[in-house]
Design a protein around this motif. Structure first.
Motif, PDB file in Angstrom:
ATOM      1  N   PRO A  31       7.014  -2.757   4.334  1.00  0.00           N
ATOM      2  CA  PRO A  31       7.988  -3.631   4.982  1.00  0.00           C
ATOM      3  C   PRO A  31       8.896  -4.259   3.925  1.00  0.00           C
ATOM      4  N   PRO A  32      10.198  -4.288   4.155  1.00  0.00           N
ATOM      5  CA  PRO A  32      11.123  -4.835   3.161  1.00  0.00           C
ATOM      6  C   PRO A  32      10.815  -6.279   2.778  1.00  0.00           C
ATOM      7  N   SER A  33      10.175  -7.020   3.672  1.00  0.00           N
ATOM      8  CA  SER A  33       9.838  -8.409   3.380  1.00  0.00           C
ATOM      9  C   SER A  33       8.694  -8.525   2.378  1.00  0.00           C
ATOM     10  N   ILE A  34       8.019  -7.393   2.077  1.00  0.00           N
ATOM     11  CA  ILE A  34       6.908  -7.403   1.121  1.00  0.00           C
ATOM     12  C   ILE A  34       7.345  -6.828  -0.216  1.00  0.00           C
ATOM     13  N   VAL A  35       7.856  -5.604  -0.191  1.00  0.00           N
ATOM     14  CA  VAL A  35       8.292  -4.940  -1.425  1.00  0.00           C
ATOM     15  C   VAL A  35       9.164  -3.750  -1.006  1.00  0.00           C
ATOM     16  N   PRO A  36      10.146  -3.343  -1.806  1.00  0.00           N
ATOM     17  CA  PRO A  36      11.081  -2.313  -1.351  1.00  0.00           C
ATOM     18  C   PRO A  36      10.635  -0.869  -1.559  1.00  0.00           C
ATOM     19  N   PHE A  37       9.405  -0.616  -2.021  1.00  0.00           N
ATOM     20  CA  PHE A  37       8.999   0.747  -2.349  1.00  0.00           C
ATOM     21  C   PHE A  37       8.885   1.635  -1.112  1.00  0.00           C
ATOM     22  N   ALA A  38       9.326   2.869  -1.274  1.00  0.00           N
ATOM     23  CA  ALA A  38       9.264   3.870  -0.210  1.00  0.00           C
ATOM     24  C   ALA A  38       9.082   5.234  -0.844  1.00  0.00           C
ATOM     25  N   ALA A  39       8.719   6.229  -0.023  1.00  0.00           N
ATOM     26  CA  ALA A  39       8.537   7.578  -0.560  1.00  0.00           C
ATOM     27  C   ALA A  39       8.467   8.586   0.576  1.00  0.00           C
ATOM     28  N   PRO A  40       8.995   9.792   0.349  1.00  0.00           N
ATOM     29  CA  PRO A  40       8.771  10.889   1.295  1.00  0.00           C
ATOM     30  C   PRO A  40       7.447  11.575   0.985  1.00  0.00           C
ATOM     31  N   ALA A  41       6.931  12.320   1.938  1.00  0.00           N
ATOM     32  CA  ALA A  41       5.684  13.053   1.713  1.00  0.00           C
ATOM     33  C   ALA A  41       5.874  14.148   0.674  1.00  0.00           C
ATOM     34  N   ASP A  42       7.066  14.740   0.649  1.00  0.00           N
ATOM     35  CA  ASP A  42       7.401  15.803  -0.291  1.00  0.00           C
ATOM     36  C   ASP A  42       8.917  15.955  -0.284  1.00  0.00           C
ATOM     37  N   ASP A  43       9.418  17.004  -0.881  1.00  0.00           N
ATOM     38  CA  ASP A  43      10.867  17.198  -0.971  1.00  0.00           C
ATOM     39  C   ASP A  43      11.408  18.169   0.063  1.00  0.00           C
ATOM     40  N   THR A  44      10.659  18.400   1.139  1.00  0.00           N
ATOM     41  CA  THR A  44      11.167  19.255   2.203  1.00  0.00           C
ATOM     42  C   THR A  44      12.269  18.536   2.976  1.00  0.00           C
ATOM     43  N   ALA A  45      13.107  19.309   3.641  1.00  0.00           N
ATOM     44  CA  ALA A  45      14.208  18.735   4.420  1.00  0.00           C
ATOM     45  C   ALA A  45      13.686  17.775   5.480  1.00  0.00           C
ATOM     46  N   GLU A  46      12.556  18.113   6.092  1.00  0.00           N
ATOM     47  CA  GLU A  46      11.982  17.261   7.140  1.00  0.00           C
ATOM     48  C   GLU A  46      11.589  15.894   6.578  1.00  0.00           C
ATOM     49  N   SER A  47      10.952  15.892   5.413  1.00  0.00           N
ATOM     50  CA  SER A  47      10.522  14.634   4.814  1.00  0.00           C
ATOM     51  C   SER A  47      11.708  13.815   4.322  1.00  0.00           C
ATOM     52  N   THR A 124       8.541 -11.039  -3.496  1.00  0.00           N
ATOM     53  CA  THR A 124       8.967 -11.705  -2.268  1.00  0.00           C
ATOM     54  C   THR A 124       7.945 -12.764  -1.876  1.00  0.00           C
ATOM     55  N   LEU A 125       8.282 -13.512  -0.853  1.00  0.00           N
ATOM     56  CA  LEU A 125       7.354 -14.522  -0.344  1.00  0.00           C
ATOM     57  C   LEU A 125       6.065 -13.898   0.176  1.00  0.00           C
ATOM     58  N   ARG A 126       6.112 -12.628   0.549  1.00  0.00           N
ATOM     59  CA  ARG A 126       4.945 -11.959   1.119  1.00  0.00           C
ATOM     60  C   ARG A 126       4.245 -11.039   0.118  1.00  0.00           C
ATOM     61  N   ALA A 127       4.477 -11.245  -1.152  1.00  0.00           N
ATOM     62  CA  ALA A 127       3.864 -10.382  -2.173  1.00  0.00           C
ATOM     63  C   ALA A 127       2.345 -10.369  -2.091  1.00  0.00           C
ATOM     64  N   GLN A 128       1.756 -11.466  -1.619  1.00  0.00           N
ATOM     65  CA  GLN A 128       0.300 -11.548  -1.544  1.00  0.00           C
ATOM     66  C   GLN A 128      -0.292 -10.606  -0.495  1.00  0.00           C
ATOM     67  N   SER A 129       0.558 -10.020   0.339  1.00  0.00           N
ATOM     68  CA  SER A 129       0.067  -9.028   1.297  1.00  0.00           C
ATOM     69  C   SER A 129      -0.482  -7.792   0.596  1.00  0.00           C
TER      70      SER A 129
END
Length: 228
Positions: A31-47, A124-129
């Motif tokens: 969730p953006p309110s916790i931390v901005p990290f994201a990732a796809p499962a792989d480099d396929t077009a679907e992901s 963020t304020l929710r880093a403790q999550s």
């Protein structure tokens, strides 16, 4: 064969932090309110298409991988950077010090203020999550802290380490570093961390404290591409 820490966000969001994950089996983010990290499962077009559809128009996501990061057409790069991922060469002993106390939600605003001042990384304020944080207070004022961020089976990231400029040089950062590392080791997990590749003083310090370079990492911050 890739290492579980080569794609730390994805492997955290599909295991230890699955309850925090937003998205699908093709792409996930915190969730953006916790931390901005994201990732796809792989480099396929679907992901990559699933990753592209995660953020709202004004949101940013941070992608961290050992391999070059593939960017979907619908996202634009805001910034790029080089990190190093370092891993403890041995378990750390637990540290006992009466000055250290666990931080709670009541400390969230003070934690954010300290992180904003010292800039240890996304906070963020929710880093403790993400995990437990500990701190040192002097006269009721939070002056140093450290905690845990991403976790994968057998591994936990030490993060958020910072000391107020007025209280630097007293060994508080080193104390909290060893304390958090000891708490992670006590769970039979290996401690790791990230630092900017350009931060040679920090890297030298971490090496002196028993860490080695595991991998260079690529950091790319993205946001949805604006319509032409």
């Amino acid at each position: 064969m890739s290492h579980i820490l080569d794609r730390p966000a994805w492997n955290a969001l599909r295991t230890a932090h699955t309850t925090l994950a937003e998205g699908s089996e093709r792409a996930r983010r915190y969730p953006p309110s916790i931390v901005p990290f994201a990732a796809p499962a792989d480099d396929t077009a679907e992901s990559l298409n699933a990753l592209e559809n995660l953020p709202a128009a004004d949101e940013v996501m941070a992608l961290v991988e050992a391999n070059p990061v593939t960017i979907p057409q619908g996202l634009t790069v805001i910034s790029e950077g080089k990190l190093v991922q370092m891993i403890a060469e041995r378990p750390y002993e637990q540290v006992s010090d009466s000055r250290i106390e666990p931080l709670t939600e009541a400390d969230a605003a003070d934690m954010l203020a300290l992180a904003t001042l010292t800039k240890p990384g996304p906070f963020t304020l929710r880093a403790q999550s993400l995990g437990t944080f500990w701190g040192v207070k002097i006269d009721g004022r939070l002056v140093a802290m450290a905690g845990q961020r991403m976790r994968q089976p057998g591994f936990a990231e030490l993060s958020g380490l910072c000391t107020h400029p007025d209280f630097q040089g007293r060994g508080l950062g080193t104390l909290l570093f060893r304390f958090v590392a000891g708490e992670i080791s006590a769970r039979d997990e290996t401690v790791y961390l990230h630092a900017y590749a350009s931060n040679t003083p920090a890297i030298s310090l971490y090496k002196a404290m028993g860490f080695r370079l595991r991998s260079e990492m690529n950091l790319v911050v993205v946001t949805p591409r604006r319509p032409a």
